[in-house]
Design a protein around this motif. Structure first.
Motif, PDB file in Angstrom:
ATOM      1  N   UNK A 127      12.265  85.182 -16.625  1.00  0.00           N
ATOM      2  CA  UNK A 127      13.087  84.527 -16.925  1.00  0.00           C
ATOM      3  C   UNK A 127      13.654  85.113 -16.094  1.00  0.00           C
ATOM      4  N   UNK A 128      15.317  85.056 -15.494  1.00  0.00           N
ATOM      5  CA  UNK A 128      16.067  85.303 -14.648  1.00  0.00           C
ATOM      6  C   UNK A 128      17.111  86.215 -15.208  1.00  0.00           C
ATOM      7  N   UNK A 129      17.598  87.117 -14.668  1.00  0.00           N
ATOM      8  CA  UNK A 129      19.012  88.321 -14.866  1.00  0.00           C
ATOM      9  C   UNK A 129      19.680  88.337 -14.053  1.00  0.00           C
ATOM     10  N   UNK A 130      20.915  87.986 -14.248  1.00  0.00           N
ATOM     11  CA  UNK A 130      22.255  88.371 -13.454  1.00  0.00           C
ATOM     12  C   UNK A 130      23.622  89.134 -14.522  1.00  0.00           C
ATOM     13  N   UNK A 131      23.460  89.892 -13.394  1.00  0.00           N
ATOM     14  CA  UNK A 131      24.289  91.309 -13.970  1.00  0.00           C
ATOM     15  C   UNK A 131      25.754  91.086 -13.362  1.00  0.00           C
ATOM     16  N   UNK A 132      26.726  90.866 -14.379  1.00  0.00           N
ATOM     17  CA  UNK A 132      28.559  91.064 -13.097  1.00  0.00           C
ATOM     18  C   UNK A 132      29.051  92.058 -14.586  1.00  0.00           C
ATOM     19  N   UNK A 133      29.880  93.090 -13.550  1.00  0.00           N
ATOM     20  CA  UNK A 133      30.851  93.594 -14.427  1.00  0.00           C
ATOM     21  C   UNK A 133      29.620  94.733 -15.273  1.00  0.00           C
ATOM     22  N   UNK A 134      30.002  94.315 -16.560  1.00  0.00           N
ATOM     23  CA  UNK A 134      29.478  94.925 -17.454  1.00  0.00           C
ATOM     24  C   UNK A 134      28.513  94.443 -18.554  1.00  0.00           C
ATOM     25  N   UNK A 135      28.805  92.663 -17.631  1.00  0.00           N
ATOM     26  CA  UNK A 135      27.656  91.728 -18.447  1.00  0.00           C
ATOM     27  C   UNK A 135      26.950  91.006 -17.584  1.00  0.00           C
ATOM     28  N   UNK A 136      25.294  90.433 -18.739  1.00  0.00           N
ATOM     29  CA  UNK A 136      24.044  90.317 -17.760  1.00  0.00           C
ATOM     30  C   UNK A 136      24.509  89.011 -18.353  1.00  0.00           C
ATOM     31  N   UNK A 137      23.424  88.189 -17.486  1.00  0.00           N
ATOM     32  CA  UNK A 137      23.278  87.057 -18.188  1.00  0.00           C
ATOM     33  C   UNK A 137      21.200  86.307 -17.841  1.00  0.00           C
ATOM     34  N   UNK A 138      20.602  86.315 -19.395  1.00  0.00           N
ATOM     35  CA  UNK A 138      19.971  85.774 -18.865  1.00  0.00           C
ATOM     36  C   UNK A 138      19.496  84.345 -19.640  1.00  0.00           C
ATOM     37  N   UNK A 139      18.075  83.547 -17.992  1.00  0.00           N
ATOM     38  CA  UNK A 139      18.583  82.173 -17.922  1.00  0.00           C
ATOM     39  C   UNK A 139      17.191  82.273 -18.406  1.00  0.00           C
ATOM     40  N   UNK A 140      16.353  81.550 -19.695  1.00  0.00           N
ATOM     41  CA  UNK A 140      15.481  80.353 -19.449  1.00  0.00           C
ATOM     42  C   UNK A 140      15.370  79.046 -19.142  1.00  0.00           C
ATOM     43  N   UNK A 141      14.379  78.678 -19.105  1.00  0.00           N
ATOM     44  CA  UNK A 141      14.518  76.891 -18.682  1.00  0.00           C
ATOM     45  C   UNK A 141      15.653  75.756 -19.346  1.00  0.00           C
ATOM     46  N   UNK A 142      15.482  76.542 -19.767  1.00  0.00           N
ATOM     47  CA  UNK A 142      16.295  75.734 -21.493  1.00  0.00           C
ATOM     48  C   UNK A 142      17.469  76.735 -22.229  1.00  0.00           C
ATOM     49  N   UNK A 143      17.400  77.655 -21.717  1.00  0.00           N
ATOM     50  CA  UNK A 143      18.587  78.453 -22.216  1.00  0.00           C
ATOM     51  C   UNK A 143      19.214  79.534 -21.560  1.00  0.00           C
ATOM     52  N   UNK A 144      20.600  80.068 -22.473  1.00  0.00           N
ATOM     53  CA  UNK A 144      21.109  80.839 -21.132  1.00  0.00           C
ATOM     54  C   UNK A 144      22.017  82.220 -22.107  1.00  0.00           C
ATOM     55  N   UNK A 145      21.932  83.814 -22.060  1.00  0.00           N
ATOM     56  CA  UNK A 145      22.503  84.359 -22.575  1.00  0.00           C
ATOM     57  C   UNK A 145      23.764  85.077 -22.468  1.00  0.00           C
ATOM     58  N   UNK A 146      24.831  85.004 -22.451  1.00  0.00           N
ATOM     59  CA  UNK A 146      25.393  86.225 -22.060  1.00  0.00           C
ATOM     60  C   UNK A 146      25.597  87.458 -22.646  1.00  0.00           C
TER      61      UNK A 146
END
Length: 366
Positions: free
Chosen positions: A87-106
């Motif tokens: 999984x890829x995790x990327x944070x911006x301010x107080x939010x984190x975006x988690x990405x897989x091959x076919x998914x994305x969660x904010x």
């Protein structure tokens, strides 16, 4: 913060740390886990202000260091349900975006600066113990600690460092379990003592993996620190004075029964089938060559179970709460056990071949 990590490794870290957080706390930060990363890896932290855990994820590629504070249940659900290996995790301010091959969660979180400080393991340990030895000691004692008591000191497990051995004792006033094991390394202190709360013991067991793994322990006046290669936990210690356990262990038992552990366990379980909340006791009649276990309940009926035993002493009958004996017999590893007795109104002592001792008070069957 931006990184690529193993989903399985992150899930394991979140499961460990997530068991610490307080899902019913009115404070959002105590329902959350802090994720931070640098060149040393990804760190997952959680606390309820009494017990804290810090797990490290090494299967990670860090592109940008940083930190984020996220609700433990939401990020845990995402990592459990995702089918992908990474999984890829990327944070911006107080939010984190988690990405897989076919998914994305904010996932929206909180200011990581609001997360309370947790203790760091920075000093030399007081002692080092093998994980398999530590787990064996906690398995053989922690179940006997009081669950609810006005005597707060017996709500935890007593740890005593005695030279090159670690002793553990737990009691709820009706039974007492005592076990000791060898240490791998000892520090400068010959002795040390602490009462460790049940939640910390449970968390410690969850972080133990390989039997050959070494666990470093540091005991201060009011805190326990434990470290393995994957995690560090800290816990506030239970305050108060633990009972003088040696004073209650009988030394004059003149009746001894040698029993096959698994047969004894089976016999107690079968005799307990017809007990009830009102009549929990099982009567045990010891005589040469035979142990007879009986139970009686006005609502359910009667049970009688016999088994062979090597018994030395005058015949006697005594009653016990069967579930107290079952708890101890389940965690013992011995093929044969010895049950030492004195009289029907005094406690029985169950022993194996090692350094385990279990004392249980009798119950009245009148």
């Amino acid at each position: 913060m931006k990184l690529l990590c193993s989903r399985q490794a992150l899930q394991e870290a979140l499961a460990l740390v997530g068991s610490v957080v307080s899902p019913r706390s009115p404070k959002e930060v105590l329902k959350s886990v802090r994720l931070s990363c640098d060149q040393n890896g990804l760190f997952v932290e959680g606390t309820d202000l009494e017990v804290a855990a810090r797990a490290v994820v090494n299967q990670v590629e860090v592109n940008e260091p940083g930190e984020v504070l996220l609700p433990a249940d939401r990020v845990g659900q995402v990592t459990r349900e995702s089918p992908h290996e990474s999984l890829t995790l990327e944070s911006a301010d107080e939010c984190c975006i988690i990405r897989g091959q076919d998914e994305e969660y904010r996932i929206f979180g909180h200011d990581p600066q609001d997360f309370p400080p947790i203790a760091q393991f920075e000093e030399e340990p007081d002692f080092v113990i093998k994980a398999e030895v530590l787990r064996d000691l906690t398995d053989k004692t922690s179940y006997a600690a009081a669950k609810e008591s006005t005597r707060y000191a017996i709500n935890g497990t007593l740890w005593e460092k005695q030279g090159k051995r670690l002793l553990m004792v737990a009691t709820d006033g009706r039974r007492l379990a005592k076990a000791s094991g060898a240490l791998e390394k000892v520090g400068s202190q010959e002795t040390a003592q602490a009462i460790v709360p049940a939640k910390a013991v449970s968390l410690l067991n969850r972080m133990l993996h390989s039997g050959d793994e070494e666990v470093e322990i540091k005991l201060s006046r009011n805190q326990l620190l434990a470290r393995t290669p994957r995690a560090v936990i800290s816990s506030v210690l239970v305050e108060g004075h633990f009972p003088k356990y040696e004073d209650v262990i009988p030394r004059d038992c003149d009746k001894k029964a040698k029993l096959n552990r698994l047969e004894f366990l089976s016999a107690i379980r079968r005799a307990a089938l017809l007990t009830s909340d009102e009549s929990k006791g099982v009567r045990m009649e010891f005589q040469e060559g035979t142990l007879t276990l009986t139970s009686r309940s006005p609502e359910r009926g009667e049970a009688r179970v016999r088994m062979a035993t090597e018994y030395a002493g005058e015949p006697m009958a005594i009653g016990f709460n069967p579930y107290f004996l079952i708890d101890a017999l389940k965690v013992m590893n011995d093929e044969q056990v010895v049950f030492e007795l004195k009289e029907a109104t005094r406690p029985g002592v169950l022993k194996g071949e090692g350094d385990f001792l279990y004392l249980v008070m009798p119950v009245s069957l009148a």
